[in-house]
Write a protein that holds these residues in place. Structure first.
Motif, PDB file in Angstrom:
ATOM      1  N   ARG A 170       0.882  -1.269   0.033  1.00  0.00           N
ATOM      2  CA  ARG A 170      -0.027   0.052  -0.146  1.00  0.00           C
ATOM      3  C   ARG A 170       1.035   1.238   0.086  1.00  0.00           C
ATOM      4  N   ARG A 171       2.128   1.147   0.844  1.00  0.00           N
ATOM      5  CA  ARG A 171       2.847   2.556   0.955  1.00  0.00           C
ATOM      6  C   ARG A 171       3.482   2.588  -0.422  1.00  0.00           C
ATOM      7  N   ALA A 172       3.997   1.576  -1.135  1.00  0.00           N
ATOM      8  CA  ALA A 172       4.581   1.740  -2.073  1.00  0.00           C
ATOM      9  C   ALA A 172       3.735   2.335  -3.362  1.00  0.00           C
ATOM     10  N   LEU A 173       2.670   1.764  -3.435  1.00  0.00           N
ATOM     11  CA  LEU A 173       1.641   2.286  -4.333  1.00  0.00           C
ATOM     12  C   LEU A 173       1.273   3.623  -4.126  1.00  0.00           C
ATOM     13  N   ALA A 174       1.162   4.097  -2.741  1.00  0.00           N
ATOM     14  CA  ALA A 174       0.844   5.410  -2.244  1.00  0.00           C
ATOM     15  C   ALA A 174       1.967   6.361  -3.066  1.00  0.00           C
ATOM     16  N   ALA A 175       3.292   5.826  -2.571  1.00  0.00           N
ATOM     17  CA  ALA A 175       4.477   6.447  -3.105  1.00  0.00           C
ATOM     18  C   ALA A 175       4.433   6.990  -4.666  1.00  0.00           C
ATOM     19  N   TYR A 192       1.698   6.867  -6.674  1.00  0.00           N
ATOM     20  CA  TYR A 192       0.642   7.767  -6.857  1.00  0.00           C
ATOM     21  C   TYR A 192       1.194   9.396  -6.663  1.00  0.00           C
ATOM     22  N   ASN A 193       2.090   9.294  -5.498  1.00  0.00           N
ATOM     23  CA  ASN A 193       2.655  10.482  -5.345  1.00  0.00           C
ATOM     24  C   ASN A 193       3.544  11.230  -6.171  1.00  0.00           C
ATOM     25  N   ASP A 194       4.368  10.235  -6.682  1.00  0.00           N
ATOM     26  CA  ASP A 194       5.398  10.637  -7.777  1.00  0.00           C
ATOM     27  C   ASP A 194       4.767  11.122  -8.912  1.00  0.00           C
ATOM     28  N   LEU A 195       3.654  10.211  -9.303  1.00  0.00           N
ATOM     29  CA  LEU A 195       3.158  10.427 -10.767  1.00  0.00           C
ATOM     30  C   LEU A 195       2.216  11.627 -10.762  1.00  0.00           C
ATOM     31  N   PRO A 207      -2.200  13.200  -0.522  1.00  0.00           N
ATOM     32  CA  PRO A 207      -2.129  13.014   1.122  1.00  0.00           C
ATOM     33  C   PRO A 207      -0.570  13.400   1.634  1.00  0.00           C
ATOM     34  N   ARG A 208      -0.672  13.637   2.800  1.00  0.00           N
ATOM     35  CA  ARG A 208       0.610  13.992   3.270  1.00  0.00           C
ATOM     36  C   ARG A 208       1.014  13.346   4.456  1.00  0.00           C
ATOM     37  N   GLU A 209       2.202  12.516   4.348  1.00  0.00           N
ATOM     38  CA  GLU A 209       2.509  11.664   5.606  1.00  0.00           C
ATOM     39  C   GLU A 209       3.258  12.543   6.660  1.00  0.00           C
ATOM     40  N   MET A 210       2.692  12.416   7.633  1.00  0.00           N
ATOM     41  CA  MET A 210       3.374  13.665   8.607  1.00  0.00           C
ATOM     42  C   MET A 210       4.355  13.158   9.333  1.00  0.00           C
ATOM     43  N   SER A 211       5.194  14.036  10.049  1.00  0.00           N
ATOM     44  CA  SER A 211       6.681  13.702  10.265  1.00  0.00           C
ATOM     45  C   SER A 211       6.544  12.633  11.415  1.00  0.00           C
ATOM     46  N   TRP A 212       5.578  12.497  12.088  1.00  0.00           N
ATOM     47  CA  TRP A 212       5.377  11.542  13.205  1.00  0.00           C
ATOM     48  C   TRP A 212       4.981  10.175  12.590  1.00  0.00           C
ATOM     49  N   ALA A 213       4.506  10.027  11.529  1.00  0.00           N
ATOM     50  CA  ALA A 213       3.546   8.982  11.165  1.00  0.00           C
ATOM     51  C   ALA A 213       4.425   7.867  10.211  1.00  0.00           C
ATOM     52  N   ALA A 237      -0.565   3.978 -12.463  1.00  0.00           N
ATOM     53  CA  ALA A 237      -0.295   4.783 -13.511  1.00  0.00           C
ATOM     54  C   ALA A 237      -1.535   5.295 -14.306  1.00  0.00           C
ATOM     55  N   GLU A 238      -2.411   4.414 -14.575  1.00  0.00           N
ATOM     56  CA  GLU A 238      -3.511   4.778 -15.396  1.00  0.00           C
ATOM     57  C   GLU A 238      -4.309   5.762 -14.529  1.00  0.00           C
ATOM     58  N   VAL A 239      -4.671   5.458 -13.275  1.00  0.00           N
ATOM     59  CA  VAL A 239      -5.402   6.360 -12.678  1.00  0.00           C
ATOM     60  C   VAL A 239      -4.637   7.756 -12.640  1.00  0.00           C
ATOM     61  N   ALA A 240      -3.377   7.719 -12.379  1.00  0.00           N
ATOM     62  CA  ALA A 240      -2.724   8.975 -12.050  1.00  0.00           C
ATOM     63  C   ALA A 240      -2.803   9.660 -13.407  1.00  0.00           C
TER      64      ALA A 240
END
Ligand SMILES: Cc1ncc(COP(=O)(O)O)c(C=O)c1O
Length: 384
Positions: free
Chosen positions: A258-263, A265-268, A277-283, A360-363
């Protein structure tokens, strides 16, 4: 499952089952063979395994996350006339459970970067009647727990985590579920750790709270047919425990995916201008859902739908504006951050079996829709 320009669901539970079919089928067969269908050894084993996972000494397996909230509040001694502080931007159960025990939900706004409770707003909401704070780890991201615990300790309040969406998430390296005094999990099928039906649990390292929750889930009995508390039938079924034990073995791997796919999405979508979505410094965010913010959220959702991409809105109306909670006395404008979020959030497909090609298709579809939007805004100005 998708084809190009095909159908990408928000969630695909069948794909997950196909990946673990042999293990699940064996676990279900084991329960059938055992003849034990409610509580029993599967439930006891699941409780031990999930407590270990959450870094707590106790887990009490229940029949839903809502029951977990209800019993955690009762065990904490919250009752009629008390107040419990939580957020309006959550699934309705967080607020409903407070009313189940006769207490009053006192709502405070969210921090717009994390979508979780604004710790700076809590102290102003505390009165002589406040008994507990109920932060929600929304979307899989922990609330900022240190300032919450600090204000709670200063005022003698119990902290109950609503971790229904955050199995395996971490706050400053510590698992959610063991940070507050008690925590509540849902194992509804679509959750990161999901049963094949309704299920939930309370985790805690407080033996007294654990004993109370354990009695309350089974008719308040300390031994058979001896009722020391007025309890409930909130027991977990053995099938659900057996299924959850199989899935718990896969949870860390699924979370990393999940985390890799979210990353990805973020990159694309980095150059899309859309708020990711923002991953907070504590999270350690576990991305139960991957949620964008977009002014023209409904337009974006319609554009994606036209491409066969299913999305979700978590949640379209904050609890204080729900008709059923009008009597809490908050009107429109009471919580500007929660209200803005409800107008702008859009969750994209995200589950461990989603392929990188689908991401990639969704992004690409999001970028196309937002670019189109920019053009339609810019063009008339050029013609001026
Ligand atoms: C934040 C939150 N709290 C509580 C619940 C209630 O859990 P359940 O549906 O298992 O009763 C949910 C479930 O969706 C949730 O998302």
């Amino acid at each position: 499952m998708t084809t190009s320009r095909g159908r990408i669901p928000l969630l695909d539970l069948k794909a997950q089952y196909n990946g673990i079919k042999l293990e699940i089928d064996a676990a279900i067969a084991g329960v059938l063979e055992s003849g034990q269908f409610v509580l029993g050894s599967e439930v006891v084993n699941f409780e031990q395994e999930f407590a270990t996972y959450c870094e707590t000494t106790e887990c009490i397996a229940l029949n839903s996350g809502t029951s977990a909230l209800h019993l955690a509040l009762l065990a904490a001694g919250v009752g009629r006339g008390d107040e419990v502080i939580t957020v309006p931007f959550t699934f309705v159960a967080s607020v409903a459970a407070i009313t189940y025990v006769g207490a009053k939900p006192v709502l405070v706004d969210i921090d717009p970067s994390s979508f979780t409770i604004d710790p700076g707003a809590i102290e102003r909401a505390i009165t002589a009647r406040t008994r507990a704070i109920l932060p929600v780890h929304l979307y899989g991201q922990p609330a900022d727990m240190d300032p919450i615990l600090e204000v709670a300790r200063r005022h003698g309040l119990v902290v109950i985590e609503d971790a229904a969406q955050a199995h395996g998430a971490k706050y400053k390296g510590c698992r959610v579920g063991g940070i507050g005094d008690l925590a509540c999990f849902s194992f509804y099928p679509g959750k990161n750790l999901g049963a094949y039906g309704e299920a939930g649990a309370v985790t805690t390292s407080n033996a007294e709270f654990a004993t109370t929750v354990r009695m309350l889930r089974n008719w308040g009995q300390d031994y058979k047919y001896h009722h020391v508390l007025r309890g409930f039938n909130y027991r977990m079924e053995s099938f659900q425990a057996a299924i959850l034990r199989v899935k718990l073995r896969h949870l860390e791997q699924w979370t990393e995916t999940r985390r890799a796919l979210a990353a990805k999405y973020n990159d694309l979508m980095a150059d899309s201008g859309i708020e990711r979505p923002r991953e907070m410094s504590w999270a350690r965010h576990v991305y139960h859902v991957y949620t964008l913010r977009c002014r023209d959220r409904d337009g974006l959702q319609a554009a994606l739908q036209a491409e066969g991409i299913h999305t979700g809105i978590h949640y379209p109306l904050p609890v204080h504006l729900q008709p059923a909670y009008a009597d809490l006395g908050y009107g429109l404008g009471a919580f500007p951050q929660a209200e803005a979020a409800a107008d702008e959030v859009l969750s994209l497909p995200l589950y461990p079996e989603l392929s990188p090609e689908d991401v990639a298709e969704v992004a690409a579809a999001v970028k196309k829709a937002t670019l189109h939007k920019v053009r339609t805004v810019v063009r008339p100005r050029i013609g001026d």
